[in-house]
Scaffold this active site. Structure first.
Site, PDB file in Angstrom:
ATOM      1  N   SER A 104      35.266  13.661 -20.723  1.00  0.00           N
ATOM      2  CA  SER A 104      35.448  14.794 -21.624  1.00  0.00           C
ATOM      3  C   SER A 104      35.910  16.065 -20.906  1.00  0.00           C
ATOM      4  O   SER A 104      36.967  16.089 -20.284  1.00  0.00           O
ATOM      5  CB  SER A 104      34.131  15.010 -22.371  1.00  0.00           C
ATOM      6  OG  SER A 104      34.220  16.054 -23.276  1.00  0.00           O
ATOM      7  N   ASP A 124      39.302  20.010 -25.968  1.00  0.00           N
ATOM      8  CA  ASP A 124      38.770  19.669 -24.644  1.00  0.00           C
ATOM      9  C   ASP A 124      39.492  18.421 -24.127  1.00  0.00           C
ATOM     10  O   ASP A 124      40.431  17.921 -24.761  1.00  0.00           O
ATOM     11  CB  ASP A 124      37.243  19.517 -24.671  1.00  0.00           C
ATOM     12  CG  ASP A 124      36.791  18.230 -25.325  1.00  0.00           C
ATOM     13  OD1 ASP A 124      37.574  17.667 -26.121  1.00  0.00           O
ATOM     14  OD2 ASP A 124      35.673  17.767 -25.045  1.00  0.00           O
ATOM     15  N   GLU A 165      28.439  21.738 -33.203  1.00  0.00           N
ATOM     16  CA  GLU A 165      27.839  22.423 -32.064  1.00  0.00           C
ATOM     17  C   GLU A 165      28.655  23.696 -31.851  1.00  0.00           C
ATOM     18  O   GLU A 165      29.843  23.735 -32.172  1.00  0.00           O
ATOM     19  CB  GLU A 165      27.920  21.551 -30.815  1.00  0.00           C
ATOM     20  CG  GLU A 165      27.074  20.300 -30.918  1.00  0.00           C
ATOM     21  CD  GLU A 165      26.997  19.541 -29.596  1.00  0.00           C
ATOM     22  OE1 GLU A 165      25.882  19.300 -29.137  1.00  0.00           O
ATOM     23  OE2 GLU A 165      28.045  19.194 -29.026  1.00  0.00           O
ATOM     24  N   ALA A 166      28.013  24.712 -31.276  1.00  0.00           N
ATOM     25  CA  ALA A 166      28.714  25.976 -31.058  1.00  0.00           C
ATOM     26  C   ALA A 166      29.974  25.762 -30.211  1.00  0.00           C
ATOM     27  O   ALA A 166      30.973  26.458 -30.354  1.00  0.00           O
ATOM     28  CB  ALA A 166      27.786  26.963 -30.366  1.00  0.00           C
ATOM     29  N   SER A 194      20.354  20.035 -18.644  1.00  0.00           N
ATOM     30  CA  SER A 194      21.605  19.487 -19.175  1.00  0.00           C
ATOM     31  C   SER A 194      21.536  17.964 -19.160  1.00  0.00           C
ATOM     32  O   SER A 194      20.916  17.366 -18.288  1.00  0.00           O
ATOM     33  CB  SER A 194      22.767  19.964 -18.315  1.00  0.00           C
ATOM     34  OG  SER A 194      23.865  19.100 -18.470  1.00  0.00           O
ATOM     35  N   THR A 222      24.454  16.313 -19.094  1.00  0.00           N
ATOM     36  CA  THR A 222      25.723  15.874 -18.513  1.00  0.00           C
ATOM     37  C   THR A 222      25.979  16.437 -17.113  1.00  0.00           C
ATOM     38  O   THR A 222      26.898  16.006 -16.444  1.00  0.00           O
ATOM     39  CB  THR A 222      26.917  16.303 -19.406  1.00  0.00           C
ATOM     40  OG1 THR A 222      26.904  17.729 -19.508  1.00  0.00           O
ATOM     41  CG2 THR A 222      26.842  15.707 -20.783  1.00  0.00           C
ATOM     42  N   ARG A 264      20.318  24.561 -18.151  1.00  0.00           N
ATOM     43  CA  ARG A 264      21.094  25.570 -18.877  1.00  0.00           C
ATOM     44  C   ARG A 264      20.175  26.667 -19.423  1.00  0.00           C
ATOM     45  O   ARG A 264      19.095  26.373 -19.939  1.00  0.00           O
ATOM     46  CB  ARG A 264      21.824  24.943 -20.070  1.00  0.00           C
ATOM     47  CG  ARG A 264      22.938  24.041 -19.676  1.00  0.00           C
ATOM     48  CD  ARG A 264      23.865  23.743 -20.862  1.00  0.00           C
ATOM     49  NE  ARG A 264      24.636  22.545 -20.598  1.00  0.00           N
ATOM     50  CZ  ARG A 264      25.699  22.507 -19.805  1.00  0.00           C
ATOM     51  NH1 ARG A 264      26.132  23.591 -19.201  1.00  0.00           N
ATOM     52  NH2 ARG A 264      26.337  21.371 -19.615  1.00  0.00           N
TER      53      ARG A 264
HETATM   54  P1  NG1 Z   1      24.590  19.218 -21.979  1.00  0.00           P
HETATM   55  O1  NG1 Z   1      25.213  19.137 -20.615  1.00  0.00           O
HETATM   56  O2  NG1 Z   1      23.472  18.243 -22.231  1.00  0.00           O
HETATM   57  O3  NG1 Z   1      24.250  20.628 -22.344  1.00  0.00           O
HETATM   58  C1  NG1 Z   1      27.013  19.286 -23.129  1.00  0.00           C
HETATM   59  C2  NG1 Z   1      27.057  20.189 -24.323  1.00  0.00           C
HETATM   60  C3  NG1 Z   1      26.640  19.402 -25.555  1.00  0.00           C
HETATM   61  C4  NG1 Z   1      27.474  18.139 -25.736  1.00  0.00           C
HETATM   62  C5  NG1 Z   1      27.534  17.363 -24.415  1.00  0.00           C
HETATM   63  C6  NG1 Z   1      28.471  16.190 -24.460  1.00  0.00           C
HETATM   64  C7  NG1 Z   1      26.529  22.571 -24.470  1.00  0.00           C
HETATM   65  C8  NG1 Z   1      25.523  23.629 -24.244  1.00  0.00           C
HETATM   66  N1  NG1 Z   1      26.155  21.322 -24.179  1.00  0.00           N
HETATM   67  O4  NG1 Z   1      25.708  18.766 -23.026  1.00  0.00           O
HETATM   68  O5  NG1 Z   1      26.719  20.219 -26.664  1.00  0.00           O
HETATM   69  O6  NG1 Z   1      28.751  18.450 -26.220  1.00  0.00           O
HETATM   70  O7  NG1 Z   1      27.902  18.202 -23.317  1.00  0.00           O
HETATM   71  O8  NG1 Z   1      29.800  16.507 -24.237  1.00  0.00           O
HETATM   72  O9  NG1 Z   1      27.638  22.879 -24.914  1.00  0.00           O
HETATM   73 ZN    ZN Z   2      34.842  15.924 -25.312  1.00  0.00          ZN
END
Ligand code: NG1
Ligand code: ZN
Length: 542
Positions: free
Chosen positions: A64, A276, A370-371, A498, A500, A505
């Site tokens: 992503s 993205d 999601e924002a 997080s 990912t 965060r």
């Molecule tokens: P994590 O890294 O768990 O915050 C991020 C995004 C999620 C989601 C995932 C998957 C933020 C704060 N967090 O997750 O909303 O999109 O990546 O791509 O934007």
């Molecule tokens: Zn993506």
């Protein structure tokens, strides 16, 4: 299961010693060079899941919005949804099993999940444009074939296209044709149908500038734009011919830095958007005549869409329920606007689209975003049937609204957030309502907000509750956050590990950017001190 063959093949996709990975918010994600064994094993797992569900299963190779050097993989369940939670655990066990335990773990999973091993298996595979993706998707194929599974490799696809393909195949064509062409046609004809009233008076083709993050979205949008060119002209930037994937561009960059991407030509008051790296997120933005940048994020997208849907629902007057689902990252102003001005029920779930998606399924019409710009709208079967019936039978005004809703059902990707589909919905709504980007932006004013990252030795040491808005562990951290939040007006802050990235965060909002930045900094420091921070201490100033 020919376990000897699996063992032999697995040696060619050996797991690096001591590497432990977790199936997180969006599958496995890390440096591409550490993922070969994971890909092979996810090929194996997809076969088992396919046998168990007696359906086609998807495997998407992408990381992503992560840097180009990373990669990742996630499995897609039969209805095009994210993999079921119980199978996430199987995925983690399988990915982390030492070589010699692999056969036993496969047998364990098959037994625990009651997989009928005599069943056929079918796996569909897609990948993004990362240099590592082609080879890694070959490793998935090796895993699928060694267990005797059939597969179809779509090659380059956006993540939402792969979800769409899986659902099409399992709905036996009822959702649409499981081809890229089928996807283009379904969405484009819904868009053209929906907007025909807006564009019927002369040539009112509108131009939208799209930053494609140097990713797969550029290729797919370039192929698709001819299908809807009578209603919308898209101009592509960061199309991958020059720049690096997600580098200083793309939806994640724009949202988290709150500034325009490099490589796009903006004109005052003209709308732009960014995808993205795998085209499942979208944010809009523009700069005004004074050069000030305005971001229109997932919350404002959800608001635009919900208000349009609500109007149509009032016209058909059939009591269908509408709900909006957000996460804790939603700007406080958006929640207030939706609840107090629009009188729409709003729900908050944990981060990660699977949580939002499941909540949204509880309504006749569930809007989730999601924002960061990942989201879509789900229509229940009952709502779809009702709308289709009204589109045929009712009289004029009601019928017109029902017909629009009918097109909207087709235009939204019902499986997952989809930048291309969302873009077409937004463009249709703006055209139909005659709204400029400034008017859209003016629906409400975002509270200043700030996101920061803190490195800690073990981010799993932080646990949360209440849709991630409250910390449970380590002790004392929530109390510290509460005390800091109290110092400011209209303030809110929370922290979470997080799913990912290997970081914690921090999110803060307050009445001014200065106060927000102070609060974010102070909370970061509390995390650093109370949750085992490593490396450089958080610094004041951004
Ligand atoms: P994590 O890294 O768990 O915050 C991020 C995004 C999620 C989601 C995932 C998957 C933020 C704060 N967090 O997750 O909303 O999109 O990546 O791509 O934007
Ligand atoms: Zn993506």
């Amino acid at each position: 299961m020919d376990l000897d063959a699996v063992t032999k093949q697995s040696v060619l996709h050996a797991k690096p010693d001591g590497l432990i990975l977790q199936y997180g918010t969006a599958g496995f994600r890390t440096k591409a060079e550490h993922l070969d064994h994971v890909m092979f094993r996810m090929g194996l797992l997809a076969v088992l899941r396919s046998k168990q569900t007696k359906s086609a299963i998807g495997v998407m190779v992408t990381a992503s919005h992560n840097p180009e050097e990373d990669n990742g993989v996630k499995l897609v369940d039969p209805l095009g949804e994210m993999l079921a939670a119980s199978w996430e655990e199987h995925a983690t066990c399988l990915a982390n099993a030492e070589e010699e335990h692999l056969p036993r773990v496969l047998v364990d999973i098959s037994e625990k999940a009651a997989v009928d091993l005599h069943q056929d298996a079918f796996v569909v595979i897609g990948r993004d444009t990362r240099p590592s993706s082609e080879k890694l998707s070959q490793s998935v194929i090796d895993g699928v074939t060694v267990l005797g599974g059939q597969f179809h490799d779509y090659g380059l696809l956006t993540t939402p296209q792969l979800h769409y393909m899986v659902f099409c195949r399992n709905s036996k064509g009822q959702y649409g044709k499981a081809t890229v062409e089928g996807y283009y046609q379904k969405l484009s004809s819904a868009f053209v149908e929906l907007t025909k009233q807006a564009f019927c008076s002369g040539d009112d083709r509108r131009t939208l500038r799209v930053d494609c993050a140097n990713g797969i979205g550029a290729l797919k949008l370039a192929e698709m734009r001819h299908y809807f060119s009578q209603g919308l002209s898209v101009q592509l930037f960061n199309d991958g011919t020059k720049g690096k994937l997600n580098h200083l561009c793309g939806a994640d960059f724009v949202k988290s830095h709150q500034k325009p991407p490099q490589g796009i030509e903006m004109r005052a008051n003209e709308r732009c958007c960014s995808f993205d790296g795998d085209a499942d997120r979208i944010v809009y933005y523009y700069h005004d005549a004074d050069g000030q940048f305005h971001l229109i994020d997932g919350d404002k997208i959800a608001t635009l869409i919900s208000s349009f849907l609500k109007e149509l629902l009032l016209e058909i007057g059939d009591g269908l329920s509408l709900g909006v689902v957000q996460t804790a990252y939603a700007n406080g102003s958006s929640t207030r606007y939706l609840e107090e001005v629009m009188k729409v029920p709003v729900y908050c779930t944990k981060t990660g689209v699977k949580h939002l998606h499941h909540k949204a399924q509880e309504f006749d019409i569930g809007v989730y975003f999601e924002a960061n710009g990942h989201g879509t709208v789900l229509f229940s079967k009952a709502a779809e049937t009702k709308i289709k019936q009204l589109a045929k039978e009712s009289e004029d005004e009601k019928r017109k609204a029902a017909k629009m809703l009918e097109s909207i059902i087709d235009l939204f990707n019902q499986t997952i957030g989809d930048a291309i589909s969302d873009m077409l919905v937004i463009e249709a709504i703006l055209a139909l309502k005659g709204l400029t980007v400034q008017q859209w932006d003016a629906l409400y004013t975002d509270l200043p907000n700030r996101q920061l990252k803190v490195k800690v030795a073990d981010r799993q040491g932080i646990s949360t509750t209440d849709a991630e808005r409250q910390v449970v562990r380590p002790p004392g951290l929530q109390e510290a956050i509460n005390a800091l939040v109290k110092k400011y007006r209209l303030s809110r802050a929370f922290v979470r590990p997080s799913g990912t990235e290997d970081i914690v965060r921090v999110y803060a909002e307050a009445d001014s950017q200065e106060n927000t930045d102070s609060l974010a900094y102070e909370v970061s420091l509390a995390v650093f001190q109370l949750a085992g921070g490593i490396g450089e201490r958080p610094q004041r100033g951004f």
